[in-house]
Design a protein around this motif. Structure first.
Motif, PDB file in Angstrom:
ATOM      1  N   GLY A 308       0.783  -1.229   0.000  1.00  0.00           N
ATOM      2  CA  GLY A 308       0.000   0.000   0.000  1.00  0.00           C
ATOM      3  C   GLY A 308       0.812   1.274   0.000  1.00  0.00           C
ATOM      4  N   ASN A 309       2.141   1.175  -0.026  1.00  0.00           N
ATOM      5  CA  ASN A 309       2.979   2.374  -0.001  1.00  0.00           C
ATOM      6  C   ASN A 309       2.904   3.090  -1.344  1.00  0.00           C
ATOM      7  OD1 ASN A 309       3.918   1.991   2.658  1.00  0.00           O
ATOM      8  ND2 ASN A 309       5.445   0.520   1.938  1.00  0.00           N
ATOM      9  N   ARG A 328      -3.230  -5.106   7.105  1.00  0.00           N
ATOM     10  CA  ARG A 328      -3.166  -3.700   6.711  1.00  0.00           C
ATOM     11  C   ARG A 328      -4.316  -3.371   5.770  1.00  0.00           C
ATOM     12  NH1 ARG A 328       2.310  -0.713   4.759  1.00  0.00           N
ATOM     13  NH2 ARG A 328       2.520  -0.735   7.026  1.00  0.00           N
ATOM     14  N   GLY A 330      -5.569  -0.163   3.090  1.00  0.00           N
ATOM     15  CA  GLY A 330      -5.261   1.079   2.397  1.00  0.00           C
ATOM     16  C   GLY A 330      -6.541   1.713   1.897  1.00  0.00           C
ATOM     17  N   TYR A 367      -4.988   9.831   1.450  1.00  0.00           N
ATOM     18  CA  TYR A 367      -4.697   8.403   1.441  1.00  0.00           C
ATOM     19  C   TYR A 367      -4.275   7.990   2.840  1.00  0.00           C
ATOM     20  CZ  TYR A 367      -2.623   3.933   0.016  1.00  0.00           C
ATOM     21  OH  TYR A 367      -2.317   2.598  -0.117  1.00  0.00           O
ATOM     22  N   THR A 368      -4.832   6.856   3.286  1.00  0.00           N
ATOM     23  CA  THR A 368      -4.605   6.382   4.643  1.00  0.00           C
ATOM     24  C   THR A 368      -4.166   4.926   4.633  1.00  0.00           C
ATOM     25  OG1 THR A 368      -6.362   7.853   5.449  1.00  0.00           O
ATOM     26  CG2 THR A 368      -5.656   6.090   6.929  1.00  0.00           C
ATOM     27  N   LEU A 369      -3.140   4.621   5.393  1.00  0.00           N
ATOM     28  CA  LEU A 369      -2.740   3.240   5.655  1.00  0.00           C
ATOM     29  C   LEU A 369      -2.964   2.950   7.129  1.00  0.00           C
ATOM     30  CD1 LEU A 369       0.598   2.654   3.689  1.00  0.00           C
ATOM     31  CD2 LEU A 369      -1.663   1.722   3.180  1.00  0.00           C
TER      32      LEU A 369
END
Length: 398
Positions: A308-309, A328, A330, A367-369
């Motif tokens: 997700g980076n 995780r 995303g 954008y959120t992780l």
């Protein structure tokens, strides 16, 4: 995308020939990459025009093995929460060398000299030396050292061109209202800063353009300002077609105000003029540049699909978070208030403990992780997707 235990496999649609060195970065045990892949998780592209292409709903990312993304419907992808990656700087050395070649071709009148050798000299019968001596005077040029190079756009290419020009003994004047911190650090201290495009045009014996094609940069050099250039100056465009008005360049050449126009984007209008040096879009056409671009964008796609980076996406903020959990999520969403609150509330209601979280925004996109301590249910993923403003949700188990 399929899960095998905790490991995911991914399908990559490849629209152009991509360097094998890049494809090697997508291991065969987890990635299926090819031109006929259906239901792809991502698309790898170089020059193919994707604007009229039906992009499958399964696509979660697009990777452009190069810098420009005008062949990709970026706005439509943003609306779907799909990042569009590129490879800024990977082809910078190749473009820099071509810019230097363009300056030398114009300064030493090499295209005309080569036409003379291939044409008139090819018809000479005997006493070739005399014909050479008689004809070469028409191609007397000048040296680069001591002349001023103006650069508009001080990204990776612009900085490399500036450095090379200084080493050749040129004076360099640069302008970039949006220069990044990294670019500012890498810019040679001898570069003088200009306050506007007009100042660069007034001062440069050579002017080289290194900007993306946007609404703000279309016809950046036009009939309104090309006349500011010194008599006989050389204009170089190795950025994008449309940054310079072809009509304005031809008019300036015909009036004698412009000495030469060197560009990497042939058009029917330009090909008719003897003082236009047109190349067939060779900027990134080196083996090294193609390999560098392919490797860079493949690695960025892989890190996004698996973790997700986000790095070097033209429509997403840069986000990187080291994994501290096997679970995780995303989330791409509109950059509006209370999104984080709604996301964390939904996770709390699902009984999940948030181990780590990072959120970044860029313009209208956020954008959120989120790393959580236990498996994420399909029901929670569906609930997150229903939040007003959420564009895409991905589950990324390690």
């Amino acid at each position: 995308m399929a899960e095998h235990g905790h490991r995911q496999s991914f399908r990559i649609l490849v629209l152009n020939e991509i360097s094998p060195r890049g494809l090697e970065r997508l291991p065969a045990d987890r990635y299926l990459a090819g031109k006929d892949v259906g239901q792809p998780d991502a698309v790898l592209v170089r020059s193919a025009d994707m604007h009229d292409m039906e992009i499958a709903p399964s696509v979660r990312a697009i990777g452009r093995a190069g810098a420009g993304t005008n062949n990709i419907p970026v706005a439509a992808m943003s609306a779907r929460g799909v990042p569009v990656f590129n490879a800024p700087g990977a082809n910078a050395n190749a473009v820099k060398e071509l810019v230097l070649a363009g300056m030398l071709m114009a300064a030493r009148k090499l295209p005309g000299a080569m036409r003379f050798v291939a044409g008139e000299l090819g018809e000479v019968r005997g006493e070739l030396d005399k014909a050479v001596e008689k004809g070469k005077g028409a191609f007397a040029g000048f040296e680069l050292a001591g002349h001023t190079l103006g650069i508009v756009g001080l990204g990776k290419v612009g900085c490399l061109v500036a450095d090379a020009a200084i080493k050749l003994g040129m004076n360099v004047l640069g302008y970039d209202p949006d220069i990044t911190v990294d670019a500012a650090w890498s810019l040679p201290s001898q570069v003088r800063r200009a306050g506007s495009v007009s100042e660069v045009l007034r001062s440069g014996h050579f002017v080289s353009l290194h900007v993306p094609l946007l609404d703000a940069t279309r016809h950046l050099v036009s009939a309104a300002n090309i006349g500011l250039m010194p008599q006989g100056a050389v204009l170089l465009n190795f950025s994008r077609q449309g940054v310079v008005s072809d009509e304005a360049a031809l008019a300036a050449l015909d009036s004698g105000a412009l000495g030469a126009y060197v560009c990497d984007f042939p058009s029917a209008q330009l090909l008719r003029h003897e003082r236009v040096i047109c190349l067939p879009h060779l900027g990134a056409c080196t083996r090294e540049a193609e390999e560098n671009c392919a490797v860079m964008v493949a690695e960025q796609l892989r890190d996004f699909l698996e973790n997700g980076n986000v790095a070097n996406a033209v429509n997403f903020p840069a986000v990187s978070m080291a994994r501290e959990s096997a679970y995780r999520v995303g989330i791409a969403n509109a950059n509006v208030p209370n999104m984080l609150g709604q996301i964390s509330t939904a996770m709390a209601h699902a009984g999940l403990n948030i181990h780590n979280m990072v959120n970044k925004s860029r313009g209208d996109m956020a954008y959120t992780l989120v790393d959580v301590d236990s498996r994420v249910s399909e029901a929670l993923l569906a609930e997150l997707a229903r939040i007003d403003g959420v564009l895409s949700v991905r589950y990324l188990p390690a």
